[in-house]
Design an enzyme around this catalytic site. Sequence first.
Site, PDB file in Angstrom:
ATOM      1  N   LYS A  51       1.028  -1.304  -0.053  1.00  0.00           N
ATOM      2  CA  LYS A  51       0.044   0.222   0.106  1.00  0.00           C
ATOM      3  C   LYS A  51       0.817   1.281   0.041  1.00  0.00           C
ATOM      4  CE  LYS A  51      -3.657  -2.428   2.055  1.00  0.00           C
ATOM      5  NZ  LYS A  51      -4.386  -2.905   3.364  1.00  0.00           N
ATOM      6  N   GLN A  95      -4.771  -1.604   9.290  1.00  0.00           N
ATOM      7  CA  GLN A  95      -4.518  -2.868   8.685  1.00  0.00           C
ATOM      8  C   GLN A  95      -5.333  -4.208   9.594  1.00  0.00           C
ATOM      9  OE1 GLN A  95      -3.300  -3.592   5.584  1.00  0.00           O
ATOM     10  NE2 GLN A  95      -4.138  -5.609   6.036  1.00  0.00           N
ATOM     11  N   ASP A 118     -11.202   2.174   3.696  1.00  0.00           N
ATOM     12  CA  ASP A 118     -11.656   0.779   3.409  1.00  0.00           C
ATOM     13  C   ASP A 118     -13.128   0.855   3.092  1.00  0.00           C
ATOM     14  OD1 ASP A 118      -9.376  -0.890   3.254  1.00  0.00           O
ATOM     15  OD2 ASP A 118      -9.203  -0.839   5.547  1.00  0.00           O
TER      16      ASP A 118
END
Length: 283
Positions: A51, A95, A118
């Site tokens: 990422k 994460q 997200d």
Amino acid sequence: MTLIDGKAISAQIKDELKVKTGELKDKGIEVTLAVILVGEDPASQVYVRNKKRACEYIGYRSLSYELPADTTQEKLLELVEELNGRDDVDGILVQMPLPKHIDEKAVIEAISPDKDVDGFHPVNVGRLCIGEEGFVSCTPAGVIQLIKRGCPDFDITGKECVIVGRSNIVGKPMALLMLRENATVTVAHSRTADLKAVCKRADIIIAAVGKAGMITKDYVKEGAVVIDVGINRTEDGKLCGDVKFDEVSEIAAAITPVPGGVGPMTIAMLMNNCYEAAIRHNR
Ligand code: NAP
């Protein structure tokens, strides 16, 4: 048969974002993603590294917070709160999975819905459900792009779409996105009766189960578009999807491989959400 190339489509999306990000920079706007990793899970470390690399490639600023595995939930929530309040941060990504002593739901809900790149926050799920602007979970958003860009002559409108799997991060948002694209949607799951017959009527099958090679050609109508979200390992350690690629590719009109199909799209769509976050933030 069209082999839908997720690597190429993901690269195309990142290149488009790179150009648009350059244009934003000329206007004095920088896109910033804050990435939080708790603990040292090797798979999570790889995801976070990828990422950060994607941010670097596109021209985003990334802020990295690598916290020890014994970080308390309170400390993590404090950091999220601080980042929520920072005007120079557009997107926040924590994460997953988190260490067992931390409640993932509490952390997701602590992220400001306007920075939730997200797309996991209940507010964003609700916005998707009622057709308002918000952030969409990256993997299902990537599937839509794979179909639109990989099969440009195929119109989703009016097609029968069967999604196998009903998780909060893939199956359910996938169903809502397909509805938004005017497909007629069926969501199948482990209690679905006669799954083969249900799948066989689909013009589009999206497999998101997590069972290697479960979707054989007996589940697939000739000429269907087949999207394989599954990521599994065979006994000899190789990556494979939920779809038996060799036999299904003989009858499908288009199909995604694993690896190289849906997988690379998730990061591309995360990057797209970061760009959108910066645009909305600077409106
Ligand atoms: P999940 O939360 O485990 O959900 C799996 C779903 O499959 C559940 O809804 C379950 O039904 C259903 N299912 C299980 N066995 C079934 C069966 N025999 N017949 C029909 N349905 C069945 O998994 P997930 O997080 O959605 O992920 C699914 C797969 O996608 C995994 O392989 C995962 O690694 C992969 N994935 C890939 C990406 C990517 O970037 N490519 C991203 C996310 C996930 P019930 O609800 O009835 O239990």
